[in-house]
Write an enzyme that holds these catalytic residues in place. Structure first.
Site, short mmCIF file in Angstrom:
data_model
loop_
_atom_site.label_atom_id
_atom_site.label_comp_id
_atom_site.label_asym_id
_atom_site.label_seq_id
_atom_site.Cartn_x
_atom_site.Cartn_y
_atom_site.Cartn_z
NE ARG A 33 6.51 -6.37 7.33
CZ ARG A 33 7.11 -4.92 7.32
NH1 ARG A 33 7.59 -4.89 5.91
NH2 ARG A 33 8.65 -4.81 7.42
N PRO A 83 0.27 -0.91 0.13
CG PRO A 83 -0.81 -2.09 2.19
CD PRO A 83 0.45 -1.85 0.88
CD GLU A 84 4.68 2.86 -2.30
OE1 GLU A 84 5.07 4.24 -2.70
OE2 GLU A 84 5.11 2.14 -2.63
NE ARG A 113 10.40 2.44 3.37
CZ ARG A 113 10.68 1.58 4.43
NH1 ARG A 113 10.69 0.70 5.54
NH2 ARG A 113 9.79 0.60 3.62
#
Length: 269
Positions: A131, A2-3, A259
């Site tokens: 997650r 998901p972005e 990141r």
DNA sequence: CCATATGTTAAAAG
DNA sequence: ACTTTTAACATATG
């Protein structure tokens, strides 16, 4: 996955398939995903009501409820997906047209359901999240979110992006500056804009910022249309031995904004 | 066992 | 005090 693009797809699924259906039961027993609310609180707030609108800003979704009920907030975290089923139990898939969940997917295993709404008609809405970094709550505080990356105005974008001296990628990822850009969309956008992710924002001129915004808008729209950020042009090349799909140079790897970052060291300057 | 993962955020560092 | 970076979070997978 998901972005912003994936979340928009999830929002659209809710809007088209989950609204105006009476809520019969809610499983909010995952106290990690639903923290800090105690189990039963979201259920008590929703049972008997209906979702009446599905909204989104950046990666945060929220649903208005009937009868002046509280607002239900949903965040997919790093791996969450929304699945809505019709009264026959058939999933109403929006989302990734290529790799979308199918009824027989192993991803359907309910052990990874973190939050479930059961409708009176027999269908469900659930948050599926291996997650477990997704979040569900009531009455979200959106004040710390910047404008949506797909809607921010050019002048606002320039001002917000260029304040301070962080690397441009770190700034793109800052949800309080612009909401919705994640790691992959940031890499794709910077590659399209031919900007080095390390470039400090105070070195960007107006032209750079306008190019960046155009790239962001295009990458976002394209990802929504094609079913997710992983459909970006450069995404498949973010790997060891990957090459720039434009110039053929070996892709470079770095850590920016905390990141893993892949970029073309020749074109992105 | 080790490294990595599409997100957020509290704590530490600057 | 404000900005930026790091570490931790829970869990799965290669």
């Amino acid at each position: 996955m998901p972005e912003l693009p994936e979340v928009e797809t999830a929002r659209a699924v809710i809007a088209e398939a989950a609204l105006d259906r009476e809520i019969a039961a809610v499983d909010d027993s995952d106290t990690w995903v639903c923290r800090p609310l105690p189990p039963g609180q979201i259920a008590a707030a929703l049972v008997g009501r209906r979702l009446v609108a599905a909204n989104r800003r950046g990666k945060t979704m929220w649903c208005d409820t009937s009868d002046d009920g509280p607002v239900l907030s949903l965040h997919l975290g790093m791996s969450g997906r929304i699945v809505v089923t019709d009264p026959d139990g058939h999933p109403v898939e929006g989302g990734d047209p290529v790799r979308g969940l199918s009824a027989v997917s192993p991803d359907r295993d309910p052990v990874w359901d973190r939050f479930t709404i059961e409708f009176a008609d027999g269908g469900v809405l659930r948050l599926f999240d291996k997650r477990r970094l997704g979040r569900v709550g009531l009455d979200p505080d959106l004040t710390r979110l910047g404008p949506d990356a797909g809607q921010v105005r050019a002048s606002d974008f320039r001002v917000r992006m260029s304040r301070g001296r962080a690397p441009v990628k770190a700034r793109l990822l800052d949800q309080s500056v612009i909401a919705g850009v994640g790691n992959l969309l940031a890499d794709e956008t910077l590659w399209q804009a031919r900007l080095d992710p390390h470039r400090r924002v105070d070195t960007l001129d107006r032209r750079d910022l306008d190019v960046l915004l155009r790239a962001l808008r295009a990458a976002t729209k394209r990802a929504i249309r094609r079913g997710g950020v992983h459909t970006g042009e450069v995404i498949a090349h973010r790997k060891p031995d990957g090459h720039c799909p434009r110039c053929g140079s070996p892709m470079a790897r770095a850590t920016v904004g905390g990141r893993t970052t892949w970029f073309c060291p020749v074109e992105q300057v």
